[in-house]
Design an enzyme around this catalytic site. Sequence first.
Site, PDB file in Angstrom:
ATOM      1  N   HIS A 147       0.770  -1.218   0.013  1.00 53.70           N
ATOM      2  CA  HIS A 147       0.220   0.096  -0.123  1.00 53.70           C
ATOM      3  C   HIS A 147       0.967   1.003  -0.078  1.00 53.70           C
ATOM      4  CE1 HIS A 147      -3.754  -2.196   0.481  1.00 53.70           C
ATOM      5  NE2 HIS A 147      -3.463  -2.626   1.350  1.00 53.70           N
ATOM      6  N   CYS A 209      -0.226   1.948  -5.449  1.00 54.67           N
ATOM      7  CA  CYS A 209      -1.359   2.711  -6.074  1.00 54.67           C
ATOM      8  C   CYS A 209      -0.830   4.269  -6.407  1.00 54.67           C
ATOM      9  CB  CYS A 209      -2.617   2.665  -5.188  1.00 54.67           C
ATOM     10  SG  CYS A 209      -2.157   3.148  -3.575  1.00 54.67           S
TER      11      CYS A 209
END
Length: 226
Positions: A147, A209
Amino acid sequence: MKRLLSYGLIIIGLLIIVYPRASAWLDDRQQEKLMAQWEESADDEEALQEAIDQYDRLSALFAEAESDEDNASATPDAVETEEPTDTPEPSKEPPKLNAIATIRIPSIKVNLPVLEGATQKNMKYAAAHLTETAPIGEVGNAAIAAHRMRAKGKLFNRLNEVKKGDKIVVETKGETYTYVVTGTSIVVPTDVSVLNYNKTDRRLTLITCDPVVDPTHRLIVHAEMA
């Protein structure tokens, strides 16, 4: 002269006898070779499809992390409070996880454990090696995802700062592998070409991301073993 002719006829006769068997043996060998190639190709395709499935599932994991951060940053007025009780609940222990490696990126001060499999539980605490991509350090393309949290320096938050030529050190049990960054890219979540590899290079692909808030794309770091 007659003796030579006799020998010639004997040799021709032996060849006539042996040739069908030799030909059949060669045909069987070729068949076995083709079957082995087919099975190897099928295994590669199955592994690639599983890797692609995991890569696709990253979208849901990244979105879930974004939602968790939004909830955590909610104002007190928006969060329901509970009446205090006399007996506090015991704190939850984090699940026991076994790291398969650690990843260090000195240029951005990253030092993380790496767990096997991109799951919600694994990616909450560490980076995750996508199962069915190449094993770390071996020929192929080993993919590691994490993440990109909003907190400065947490997990892959600073991955966008990585530059070509930076070193990535991955240490497994008993082995240390150094990769050199060859480039970065920002791709749409459906672009599975980032998992491509050949059968000669040892590649490492880092995935997170992009952007940090309300991500729509993926930030990819490409590296090859030094």
